[in-house]
Design a protein around this motif. Structure first.
Motif, PDB file in Angstrom:
ATOM      1  N   ARG A   3      52.165  43.598  -3.701  1.00 39.88           N
ATOM      2  CA  ARG A   3      52.704  42.641  -4.666  1.00 39.88           C
ATOM      3  C   ARG A   3      51.653  42.203  -5.668  1.00 39.88           C
ATOM      4  NH1 ARG A   3      55.842  40.911  -0.039  1.00 39.88           N
ATOM      5  NH2 ARG A   3      54.169  39.531   0.624  1.00 39.88           N
ATOM      6  N   ARG A   4      50.391  42.187  -5.261  1.00 40.78           N
ATOM      7  CA  ARG A   4      49.336  41.767  -6.192  1.00 40.78           C
ATOM      8  C   ARG A   4      49.238  42.738  -7.362  1.00 40.78           C
ATOM      9  NH1 ARG A   4      44.090  41.818  -3.597  1.00 40.78           N
ATOM     10  NH2 ARG A   4      43.382  40.564  -5.337  1.00 40.78           N
TER      11      ARG A   4
ATOM     12  N   TRP B  42      45.082  24.473  -8.196  1.00 35.74           N
ATOM     13  CA  TRP B  42      44.490  25.725  -7.716  1.00 35.74           C
ATOM     14  C   TRP B  42      43.336  25.442  -6.764  1.00 35.74           C
ATOM     15  CZ3 TRP B  42      43.185  30.279 -11.539  1.00 35.74           C
ATOM     16  CH2 TRP B  42      42.981  31.446 -10.808  1.00 35.74           C
ATOM     17  N   GLY B  45      44.694  24.344  -3.555  1.00 29.73           N
ATOM     18  CA  GLY B  45      45.263  25.503  -2.855  1.00 29.73           C
ATOM     19  C   GLY B  45      44.196  26.364  -2.202  1.00 29.73           C
ATOM     20  N   TRP B  50      46.540  27.905   0.352  1.00 28.15           N
ATOM     21  CA  TRP B  50      47.824  28.230  -0.277  1.00 28.15           C
ATOM     22  C   TRP B  50      47.604  29.413  -1.214  1.00 28.15           C
ATOM     23  CZ3 TRP B  50      48.480  22.546  -2.255  1.00 28.15           C
ATOM     24  CH2 TRP B  50      48.755  21.705  -1.168  1.00 28.15           C
ATOM     25  N   LEU B  51      48.106  30.551  -0.806  1.00 28.70           N
ATOM     26  CA  LEU B  51      47.919  31.749  -1.635  1.00 28.70           C
ATOM     27  C   LEU B  51      48.720  31.673  -2.941  1.00 28.70           C
ATOM     28  CD1 LEU B  51      47.824  34.701   0.888  1.00 28.70           C
ATOM     29  CD2 LEU B  51      45.979  33.867  -0.555  1.00 28.70           C
ATOM     30  N   TRP B  52      49.849  31.025  -2.868  1.00 33.63           N
ATOM     31  CA  TRP B  52      50.708  30.969  -4.059  1.00 33.63           C
ATOM     32  C   TRP B  52      50.022  30.215  -5.193  1.00 33.63           C
ATOM     33  CZ3 TRP B  52      51.602  26.059  -5.734  1.00 33.63           C
ATOM     34  CH2 TRP B  52      51.503  25.026  -4.791  1.00 33.63           C
ATOM     35  N   SER B  53      49.082  29.324  -4.871  1.00 32.78           N
ATOM     36  CA  SER B  53      48.396  28.574  -5.933  1.00 32.78           C
ATOM     37  C   SER B  53      47.544  29.509  -6.781  1.00 32.78           C
ATOM     38  CB  SER B  53      47.536  27.459  -5.340  1.00 32.78           C
ATOM     39  OG  SER B  53      46.495  28.009  -4.557  1.00 32.78           O
ATOM     40  N   THR B  55      48.283  32.733  -7.394  1.00 29.98           N
ATOM     41  CA  THR B  55      49.221  33.456  -8.258  1.00 29.98           C
ATOM     42  C   THR B  55      49.656  32.562  -9.416  1.00 29.98           C
ATOM     43  OG1 THR B  55      49.971  34.661  -6.317  1.00 29.98           O
ATOM     44  CG2 THR B  55      51.395  34.717  -8.254  1.00 29.98           C
ATOM     45  N   ALA B  56      49.975  31.297  -9.082  1.00 29.56           N
ATOM     46  CA  ALA B  56      50.411  30.357 -10.130  1.00 29.56           C
ATOM     47  C   ALA B  56      49.285  30.122 -11.138  1.00 29.56           C
ATOM     48  CB  ALA B  56      50.837  29.038  -9.490  1.00 29.56           C
ATOM     49  N   TRP B  89      41.153  34.502  -8.849  1.00 27.85           N
ATOM     50  CA  TRP B  89      42.301  35.028  -8.090  1.00 27.85           C
ATOM     51  C   TRP B  89      41.835  36.087  -7.112  1.00 27.85           C
ATOM     52  CZ3 TRP B  89      44.791  39.968  -8.772  1.00 27.85           C
ATOM     53  CH2 TRP B  89      46.062  40.067  -8.187  1.00 27.85           C
ATOM     54  N   TRP B  93      41.933  35.680  -2.802  1.00 27.28           N
ATOM     55  CA  TRP B  93      42.520  36.611  -1.843  1.00 27.28           C
ATOM     56  C   TRP B  93      41.467  37.160  -0.873  1.00 27.28           C
ATOM     57  CZ3 TRP B  93      47.315  38.019  -0.427  1.00 27.28           C
ATOM     58  CH2 TRP B  93      48.368  37.536  -1.206  1.00 27.28           C
TER      59      TRP B  93
END
Lengths: 428, 170
Positions: A3-4, B42, B45, B50-53, B55-56, B89, B93
């Motif tokens: 997805r990344r 961020w 996160g 929080w991984l979604w932070s 991406t956001a 980012w 990850w």
């Protein structure tokens, strides 16, 4: 691709389309870092790796709650691996009490990584599965997953409870000396009968009372031979016979009872076999001694409940596994439709002992206190009492066991003496 | 604090503060504050996992940088933001992957190799992006059509690969 990568691709193309649509050149400049990042990931994309894994256990068979140390060594037999995630997931019924089961490393050609962790679990017989290896390039966008086999077999045997001797009296015994009365005269301690004196009989065995009534003859006492017997254990592993509540299970209590009884009968020198009757039939051929004990414990370690249309009732119990007129011990919560089969077994000359873990007592304390629940329990208890009474009247010895009590206590309370002859054998 | 954590923090601050300054210079204070708020989310996160932070944050900074081009914000601020967001980012990850595993096995070497690769990629991306801002190319209709066709073809490839079953849950 994950997805990344898709997220970066979507952002890049969105910007590209915006730039083309609006003819704004600066937008393309913002796309370039995203494109270079994705390009680098594609350039260093990982290929399937050549790896080998070796797993060793501190011991392959333990009792529940005993820690088992696992050593896992993973070797890279191919090219350099930029980022490797190694995962060794424990089987579902196990928990990791120490160490790590995952590692993130970089491996050069020939490089190796070693993981050490400690497992604990309940009764099980499992083969530890393959090691999951995920190889990525450094940026983590692209990956390659593979399973590297590293089999290791682990058995957690049931823990038997030490039981005192349980009196059994099958109609047929074996030829070797043991603790079971053989219904034949011979050397023993229990009085069996009186016969005419024969030269060579010990004088201390003379029955003076009987001899006194017959002036011209002497009579001597006979004692009952004691031999070993064939004991067939049947563990009811039908799924409908199990009651589960969170981590506790009636079937686990039944397995421990089977292990304890097997241990006790084998310690007395008897020949013991085991049949696990459930989804499939798992038969352990009868044997003696420590080797047989090990076989039975291993069979019990892997016993699982199962559902089968064929083996849903006891009608298909394979009696050819059990020598005729031998002792059968059934460990089962009992259903009403089991009655005809058990009474037929008794009628065919088997000595039958039923150890029945009480499912109602097991479930009752976990149910809410409500009038409807109380009424349902009363009806169920009446039905159970009827089933047990029918069995007892047919000459079957029954132990109604509340699993919250020790098994030994329930056995000796119910079987204080050897049972008398049955009043009636039959089923209408 | 590990080296990757320090770099991640610096990259996150660059990602949000660069476009925020750009918007501030264009007197769009609301957008500046939004970007700072995004940066705060961020960072929280990253601390909470929080991984979604991440991406956001990346999507937010990229879109903010793009939107700024039409609102009078200098392209350089947007480019700095995109470069910082990409690095932050990536390291967010990486910290997630590292956090759930054994921590004593060649950790330093792995971090060093990762940072080296990231520095090369980000540096090249920033240099090429900066160079692109200085170059002016006249794009005719044919050139635009060709680029558009390539873009659509690439998009089709991307969509096709997204329909394939994933082989990872990361």
């Amino acid at each position: 691709m994950n997805r990344r990568f898709l997220l970066l691709g979507a952002l890049a193309y969105l910007l590209l389309l915006l730039g083309l649509g609006s003819l704004t050149g600066e937008v393309f400049a913002l796309v370039i870092p995203l494109a270079v990042y994705m390009g680098a990931a594609l350039l260093y994309a990982p290929r399937p790796a050549r790896m080998s894994a070796f797993r060793t256990l501190s011991t392959g068979r333990v009792l529940p709650g005993t820690p088992i140390q696992v050593r896992l060594r993973v070797v890279n037999e191919g090219d350099r691996l930029e980022e490797v995630l190694i995962e060794s997931s424990p089987p579902p019924s196990f928990r990791v009490t120490d160490g790590w089961t995952r590692a993130l490393v970089t491996l050069s050609p020939g490089g190796a990584v070693e993981l050490t962790y400690t497992l604990e679990g309940e009764r099980a017989s499992v083969t530890l599965g393959p090691v999951q290896v995920t190889v990525r390039e450094h940026l983590g966008l692209l990956f390659c997953k593979m399973a590297v086999p590293a089999p290791a077999h682990l058995q957690i045997l049931p823990q038997p409870v030490r039981l005192k001797r349980l009196a059994i009296r099958p109609l047929r015994t074996r030829a070797y000396a043991g603790p079971v009365p053989a219904r034949q005269p011979g050397s023993g301690v229990e009085f069996f009968g009186v016969r005419e004196y024969q030269p060579g009989d010990p004088l201390r065995w003379l029955n003076w009372k009987a001899s006194g009534r017959h002036p011209h003859a002497l009579f001597t006492n006979e004692f009952e031979q004691e031999r070993i017997a064939d004991v067939g254990l049947i563990l009811d592993a039908r799924r409908r016979s199990d009651v589960q509540f969170r981590a506790d299970s009636l079937f686990e209590h039944a397995v421990r009872a089977a292990a304890s009884l097997a241990d006790m009968f084998l310690n007395e020198g008897n020949r013991v076999g085991l049949l696990v009757y459930g989804g499939v039939l798992d038969w352990t051929f009868p044997g003696y001694g420590r080797v047989q004990r090990e076989r039975l414990m291993r069979a019990l370690a892997s016993a699982r409940t199962g559902a089968s249309l064929v083996f849903d009732r006891l009608d298909y119990l394979p009696t050819r596994f059990f020598p005729s007129r031998s002792q059968i011990v059934l460990i089962s919560p009992l259903w009403r439709d089991d009655l005809p089969t058990l009474i037929r077994l008794r009628a065919r000359g088997y000595q039958l002992l039923v150890v029945s873990p009480d499912p109602l007592a097991f479930e009752a304390e976990r149910l809410p206190t409500q009038p409807s629940v109380e009424t349902a329990l009363r009806i169920a208890r009446l039905e159970r009492r009827f089933v047990l009474r029918r069995l007892r009247r047919a000459g079957v010895r029954v132990v109604d066991w509340d699993v919250q009590r020790p098994l030994g206590e329930a056995l000796y309370a119910a079987l204080g003496r050897v049972a008398a002859r049955p009043m009636a054998v039959g089923w209408r | 604090m590990r080296p990757t954590d320090r770099v991640r923090l610096a990259a996150t601050l660059l990602a949000v503060l660069a476009p925020a300054v750009g918007y501030g210079l264009a007197r769009l204070w609301g957008a500046s504050l939004l970007l700072i708020g995004l940066g705060g989310l961020w960072l929280a996160g990253q601390w909470k996992g929080w991984l979604w932070s991440g991406t956001a944050g990346l999507a937010g900074v990229v879109l903010a940088g793009t939107a700024g081009l039409w609102l009078g914000v200098g392209a350089g601020w947007g480019l700095a933001g995109v470069v910082g967001a990409l690095a932050a980012w990536d390291l967010h990850w990486f910290a997630h992957r590292r956090g759930r595993t054994a921590v004593s096995l060649e950790e330093e070497r792995l971090e060093w190799l990762h940072l080296r690769r990231l520095a090369a990629v980000i540096g090249l991306g920033a240099a090429l992006g900066g160079g692109a801002l200085l170059v002016r190319v006249n794009l005719g209709f044919g050139g635009a059509l060709l680029l558009g066709g390539l873009a659509l073809a690439g998009l089709a490839l991307l969509l096709k690969s997204s329909r394939q079953p994933p082989t990872s849950n990361l």
